[in-house]
Write a protein that holds these residues in place. Structure first.
Motif, PDB file in Angstrom:
ATOM      1  N   ILE B  48       0.517  -1.000   0.064  1.00 44.87           N
ATOM      2  CA  ILE B  48       0.247   0.218  -0.484  1.00 44.87           C
ATOM      3  C   ILE B  48       0.711   1.329  -0.029  1.00 44.87           C
ATOM      4  O   ILE B  48       0.499   2.458  -0.782  1.00 44.87           O
ATOM      5  N   GLU B  49       1.996   0.983   0.877  1.00 42.92           N
ATOM      6  CA  GLU B  49       3.187   2.203   0.360  1.00 42.92           C
ATOM      7  C   GLU B  49       2.812   2.864  -0.601  1.00 42.92           C
ATOM      8  O   GLU B  49       3.152   3.701  -1.197  1.00 42.92           O
ATOM      9  N   ASN B  50       3.741   1.235  -1.860  1.00 36.56           N
ATOM     10  CA  ASN B  50       3.686   1.879  -3.051  1.00 36.56           C
ATOM     11  C   ASN B  50       2.844   2.197  -3.947  1.00 36.56           C
ATOM     12  O   ASN B  50       3.417   3.107  -4.128  1.00 36.56           O
ATOM     13  N   VAL B  51       1.485   1.851  -3.291  1.00 36.56           N
ATOM     14  CA  VAL B  51       0.388   2.963  -4.328  1.00 36.56           C
ATOM     15  C   VAL B  51       0.522   3.590  -4.201  1.00 36.56           C
ATOM     16  O   VAL B  51       0.248   5.489  -4.885  1.00 36.56           O
ATOM     17  N   ILE B  52       0.307   4.560  -3.384  1.00 36.80           N
ATOM     18  CA  ILE B  52       0.003   5.820  -2.496  1.00 36.80           C
ATOM     19  C   ILE B  52       1.511   6.841  -2.792  1.00 36.80           C
ATOM     20  O   ILE B  52       1.299   7.811  -3.613  1.00 36.80           O
TER      21      ILE B  52
END
Lengths: 189, 264
Positions: B48-52
């Motif tokens: 999710i960090e990568n998506v953000i």
């Protein structure tokens, strides 16, 4: 020859002193003007936040179906707070503005309490309830931040006015001493 | 000999400067190098960090040059409730303004609070509440109550935190791109694709970059010169904060608009 050099030296010292004093005065005066302007700007931000908060509450109150008939006393409180705010704004009196802020806050807490009490369980299910609460919380956040930055500006101004050598120029040019912080306005509970 | 002395003096100067900068900075929260995701509660998954970060970079790159509007930035900050639970909206607004989120005040800061819970002998970080702070200009396009509606329909009702945040980000992006930039063809959220992505993501956490520098610094394989040149950027990143960040704020500020939700 020695006497002539001595006079020149005295003259030079006087010129240097006048120059140093003049530069210090200009820098000090400009710094006080900057801080005074900052306080006025922050005060204007509070005024805008107060206006926005009140307009938002007023508009949203009427848009919530079924609430108006139950909340006449709160409407009256809000109307009184609005009048007090308009009067204070017209007079430019910061103490009166702070008192109007307090009146609005009281009306708001009454409104929030009204919407949360057990006697009105259906209120939270009304369309627009969460919109109203979010907008009220948002306005409160804006006002809290405006008050905080205003008080910071007041602290910086009061400190600058008391410090040497600004204290001399402040008296000379009539800068107000000990301007009152928002939360210390006399007469506000 | 002289060379070693010069290197030693340089090393000492860097250490002293870094120390004083660190001391004077106090305990203020600084943005991470990724800027768009700041997982101080250590509660988010790398996926999710990568998506953000990806979505944040894309949004800013696409629209930062739009006249009069400027580039929007959506930044996520996670905090431990035990330490930061009493933070006022004024304090969070100060973080927003220090980080300068959004170009032309087109910023949005989501602050997600997590609580440490014991579960089957494990310690987990559980979602507790969310607060949002909106930039001066952003609130024209995205009001506090509109974000409230998005939050209620996404992170508040999703069982999976990853999915909840992904939906929250997606719907926020849809509102911003439509209202601020007039983009009408925003696709619907593809839940299946995201689920697959979260299940199969193998990338590492963003912290790994700092650890590798740290490891190299103390490894026996690096020479003194290597250590010196490795320690300077490391200390700058650690203590001076922001000089070597990959992404940074667009210069925006907020007047404290925003609201919050507690977990249902």
């Amino acid at each position: 020859m020695f006497q002539k050099n001595g006079k020149m030296l005295v003259g030079l010292v006087i010129v240097v002193i006048v120059l140093v004093f003049g530069v210090t005065m200009i820098v000090g005066y400009n710094s006080l003007v900057d801080k005074d302007e900052t306080v006025d700007t922050k005060a204007a931000a509070i005024s805008i936040a107060l206006t926005e908060r009140f307009d938002k509450i007023n508009g949203l109150l009427t848009s919530i179906e079924g609430l108006e008939e139950h909340a006449l006393n709160i409407y009256t409180a809000i109307t009184n707070a609005r009048q007090a705010f308009l009067d204070a704004q017209a007079s430019g009196d910061m103490e009166a503005l702070a008192e109007a802020d307090q009146l609005q806050s009281i009306a708001l807490s009454d409104l929030r309490a009204f919407m949360l009490v057990e006697d009105n369980p259906n209120i939270s299910a009304l369309p627009g309830y969460m919109v109203l609460m979010d907008e009220i919380i948002s306005s409160e956040g804006e006002l809290a931040y405006a008050r905080s930055t205003y008080n910071n500006a007041i602290d910086a101004y009061n400190k600058a006015v008391r410090r040497f050598p600004n204290v001399m120029f402040a008296a000379m040019f009539g800068f107000e001493r000990d301007r009152v912080r928002w939360d210390e306005v006399p007469g506000v509970e | 000999m002289n060379k070693i002395k010069i290197q030693g003096v340089l090393f000492l100067i860097v250490l002293i400067v870094a120390f004083f900068v660190y001391v004077f900075q106090g305990n203020q929260l600084r943005p991470t190098r990724e800027f768009y995701v700041n997982d101080y509660a250590q509660a988010l998954s790398p996926a999710i960090e990568n998506v953000i970060v990806e979505k944040g970079v894309l949004l800013y790159d696409l629209y930062q040059d739009v006249d009069e509007v400027g580039g929007a930035q959506i930044v996520f900050l996670t905090l431990d409730k035990a330490t930061y639970g009493n933070s006022s909206s004024t304090e969070l607004t100060e973080i927003f303004n220090k980080w300068k989120i959004g170009k032309n005040d087109m910023g949005l800061l989501y602050v997600i609070f997590f609580e440490e819970v014991e579960y089957d002998g494990y310690t987990l970080m559980e979602y507790d509440s969310i607060q949002w702070i909106i930039g001066y200009q952003m609130k024209i396009y995205l009001s506090a109550s509109k974000i409230g509606q998005i939050v209620d329909a996404t992170i508040q009702v999703e069982d999976s935190l990853n999915m909840g945040i992904a939906k929250l980000l997606h719907e926020t992006l849809r509102e911003i791109t439509t209202n601020a930039y007039g983009y009408e063809e925003f696709r619907d959220f593809d839940e299946e694709a995201y689920a697959y992505y979260f299940d199969n993501y193998t990338g590492s956490s963003t912290d790994a970059v700092e650890m590798s520098v740290f490891y190299y610094l103390f490894s026996p394989y690096s020479s003194f010169t290597d250590k010196l040149f490795a320690v300077i950027p490391f200390l700058l990143i650690m203590f001076m904060g922001g000089l070597f960040v990959s992404f940074k704020g667009g210069g925006g500020s907020s007047g404290g608009s925003g609201s919050f939700r507690r977990r249902r």
